[in-house]
Design a protein around this motif. Sequence first.
Motif: not given
Length: 337
Positions: A226-231, A261-263, A270-273, A306-308
Amino acid sequence: MLNDKSILITGGTGSFGKKFTETILQRYPDVKRLVIYSRDELKQFDMAQLYPEHKFPQVRFFIGDVRDAQRFRRACEGIDVIIHAAALKQVPAAEYNPDEFIKTNIGGAQNIIDAALSSEIKIVVALSTDKAAAPINLYGATKLVSDKLFVSANNIKGKRDLRFSVVRYGNVMGSRGSVIPFFMEKARNGNVLPITHKDMTRFNISLEDGVEMVLWAIENALGGEIFVPKIPSYRIETVARAISPSATLDYVGIRAGEKLHEEMITESDSYNTIDFERYYAILPSDAKKEKYLKHFNASEVTPGFKYNSGTNTEWVDEDALRVLIRQYVDPEFEPRV
């Protein structure tokens, strides 16, 4: 990469599908076939005017619903790559019509997986949403299930050269139904802008960056990510002020199923990121992490990361938002003062 390939886009007449089609035809003029699969005949008719058959014989239009497994399998004949962008997406509508969202977002996802497994398709990239991370609304829950289905499909493909991956990102700037065009319309018609909560934040990505991310995933995914961009993030109140500094802000309260807030990556994820370049990737829990770390030249994130959107380190202010609106939404935009 995609020259001489056949591509199918579900929900192809939506904001993403139209920009993806435009990009593919510009960048890969020798694409073999580009199938626009959607259920709205009027949108297909309108889009077909942009790509008339005598000029773009590689572009095909299929009317169909991802709920219809038989029709979708027929559309997949000879296809190499599927981009799955079709979904029901409106959070309040999902709260009151859960069965419809389940049929499309979950049942439709399974139909796509089944079609890919029973054909010669090589790559499937599914579009997700930040609302799928720790969901509190029905829409997010259906997309989380969809993400899990696509990730798990890699376990049942056997020895076939077939990869399923997911791209997850935040609010697409200027897309149909999103906050920026909504506020721009409101500002033109009375200049009272409804704000759900003064502290509400969201992630922000342009349509162009979303398309680039999908193209990157087509070329680079191993399968199961599951790809997540840094935005960056923005505050909804900042968006309102960027569009109309003189507007009256009407605080209407958080709607059913909305988060403050969205996450996109939860603490448990995080343990699999892993972290690399412009993206993160959430890996399957049973993945051989070393393979992915080497392939992407990546590093593991710190446990508990976490990315929030509310704690993000990168933000878009009013001036930057105006520049982005002119660049991606309306070149002639001027704030209402």
